[in-house]
Scaffold this motif. Sequence first.
Motif, PDB file in Angstrom:
ATOM      1  N   GLY A  62       0.827  -1.194   0.000  1.00 28.33           N
ATOM      2  CA  GLY A  62       0.000   0.000   0.000  1.00 28.33           C
ATOM      3  C   GLY A  62       0.866   1.252   0.000  1.00 28.33           C
TER       4      GLY A  62
ATOM      5  N   GLU B 285       0.991   5.625   0.436  1.00 26.58           N
ATOM      6  CA  GLU B 285       0.248   6.780   0.967  1.00 26.58           C
ATOM      7  C   GLU B 285      -0.214   7.700  -0.151  1.00 26.58           C
ATOM      8  OE1 GLU B 285       1.553  10.144   1.249  1.00 26.58           O
ATOM      9  OE2 GLU B 285       3.487   9.680   0.322  1.00 26.58           O
TER      10      GLU B 285
ATOM     11  N   VAL C  99      -3.455   3.585  -1.002  1.00 23.59           N
ATOM     12  CA  VAL C  99      -4.496   3.338   0.001  1.00 23.59           C
ATOM     13  C   VAL C  99      -4.712   4.552   0.903  1.00 23.59           C
ATOM     14  CG1 VAL C  99      -4.134   0.853   0.014  1.00 23.59           C
ATOM     15  CG2 VAL C  99      -2.825   2.287   1.599  1.00 23.59           C
TER      16      VAL C  99
ATOM     17  N   THR D 179      -3.904   7.791   3.618  1.00 25.49           N
ATOM     18  CA  THR D 179      -3.213   8.061   4.882  1.00 25.49           C
ATOM     19  C   THR D 179      -4.120   7.928   6.107  1.00 25.49           C
ATOM     20  OG1 THR D 179      -3.661  10.442   4.670  1.00 25.49           O
ATOM     21  CG2 THR D 179      -1.594   9.627   3.740  1.00 25.49           C
TER      22      THR D 179
ATOM     23  N   ILE E 147      -6.124   2.196   6.692  1.00 21.34           N
ATOM     24  CA  ILE E 147      -4.920   1.387   6.465  1.00 21.34           C
ATOM     25  C   ILE E 147      -4.922   0.183   7.391  1.00 21.34           C
ATOM     26  CG2 ILE E 147      -2.400   1.381   6.417  1.00 21.34           C
ATOM     27  CD1 ILE E 147      -2.574   4.472   6.131  1.00 21.34           C
TER      28      ILE E 147
ATOM     29  N   THR F 186      -7.105  -2.408   5.886  1.00 18.93           N
ATOM     30  CA  THR F 186      -6.535  -3.083   4.716  1.00 18.93           C
ATOM     31  C   THR F 186      -5.507  -4.127   5.142  1.00 18.93           C
ATOM     32  OG1 THR F 186      -4.843  -1.362   4.395  1.00 18.93           O
ATOM     33  CG2 THR F 186      -6.910  -1.100   3.200  1.00 18.93           C
TER      34      THR F 186
ATOM     35  N   TYR G 154       3.376  -1.359   3.793  1.00 23.06           N
ATOM     36  CA  TYR G 154       2.869  -0.005   3.556  1.00 23.06           C
ATOM     37  C   TYR G 154       4.036   0.976   3.482  1.00 23.06           C
ATOM     38  CZ  TYR G 154       0.401   4.434   4.387  1.00 23.06           C
ATOM     39  OH  TYR G 154      -0.075   5.719   4.281  1.00 23.06           O
TER      40      TYR G 154
ATOM     41  N   GLY H 187       4.944   4.880   3.616  1.00 22.61           N
ATOM     42  CA  GLY H 187       4.379   6.149   4.050  1.00 22.61           C
ATOM     43  C   GLY H 187       5.393   6.967   4.816  1.00 22.61           C
TER      44      GLY H 187
ATOM     45  N   ASP I 114       1.798   8.923   8.956  1.00 23.21           N
ATOM     46  CA  ASP I 114       0.999   7.735   8.675  1.00 23.21           C
ATOM     47  C   ASP I 114       1.255   6.643   9.713  1.00 23.21           C
ATOM     48  OD1 ASP I 114       0.349   9.104   6.250  1.00 23.21           O
ATOM     49  OD2 ASP I 114       2.194   8.317   5.379  1.00 23.21           O
TER      50      ASP I 114
ATOM     51  N   LEU J  73      -1.334   4.893  12.435  1.00 22.49           N
ATOM     52  CA  LEU J  73      -1.529   3.456  12.587  1.00 22.49           C
ATOM     53  C   LEU J  73      -1.322   3.025  14.035  1.00 22.49           C
ATOM     54  CD1 LEU J  73       0.147   2.063   9.349  1.00 22.49           C
ATOM     55  CD2 LEU J  73      -2.191   1.634  10.087  1.00 22.49           C
TER      56      LEU J  73
END
Length: 362
Positions: free
Chosen positions: A149, A151, A178, A180, A185, A188, A197, A199, A203, A207
Amino acid sequence: MLSFKAVLALLAAAILALGAGCGDDDDDGGGGGGGDGGGGTQELVYNLPTPPSALFYPALVAEELGFFEEEGVKPDLAPAAEEISATAFLSNGDADVSFADVDEIILARSQGGEHTAIFSPQHTNTAGIVVPEDSDIQDISGVEGQKVGLESEESTRFLTAMLESEGVDPDSVESAVVGTSGPLIAKTFEDGEIQAYVGNASDFTALSANNVALRNITPDEAAAIDGNPMAVLPGTLDEKRDAIVGFLRAWTKAQHVGQVNREVVEQIAREKVPAEWRNEASGEAALDLAITLMKPDDPERYGDVREDVWTTAQDFLVSAGVIEEGQKIEISEALDDSLIEEINDWDRAEVEKVAEDYQSGS
């Protein structure tokens, strides 16, 4: 690949957004000016990518613990502006020193500027690639045949550069933007739609605030790019050397406090920038990130500017499309480490005692 300046500005905004509506505390400006300007105090205007923030906790801590006053310097924070490069603050005379991006300094010099990096507080990159902590993927080679993924579309070349640096065929990796949003996220990852991911710090903090434990698998070449080195023009360094040394001595003392006494930094940050703590998870994650980014390679040489790292970083920035091949510079001419020994010449135990006394209220 967003610049450090953009990343940290976004992160500061994200922290505040997460806490919006949870209280109406007034922020203490923090980070600007210690002392009253008397007794030989020297003024210095500095630029940061963000307003006062725990992301740059040394400014807050140095003021609160009296390090700026002790070093005889009164710093004033020049307002950050995303549309104005950090190096332009110097060229325009709006700041004496500025925490810039590596690529900003390279570009300024490629255009004839004399901007010089004299101090680098962050020896790691804020952008990178992560996987869930319990993932079977151990390093970036493990994303071969997986879906990553992103950002934003800007991250595509950064991912490609990271893959190529480790000998992984970019065509063997599927990618998709996907966004931010922390919750999105997280979902996903949970649904198995992506396995990694790409980013930035903002980001990853989002998370963490959504209870997703992460493991960083960014290749060393990309991870080592310095964050926000301090730039200055030679004339200003000659004219305000004592003030700059005093500022950086106070900064390194405060940076050290964060490495050995997180509780004191949190105590000060909560008081100085309360809006960043309206969402507890976000505030905690942001402070943890800031302290990690400020961890030095050598605790006796906070802020060291490392020519080998800059040389590698310049090549990586070219491969990532951040700068062009024709904009490359002679790195050795852009760095000046002559102040590093002097700004680190202070007693670690004494500084730690100051922090402990503050913590205990004595």
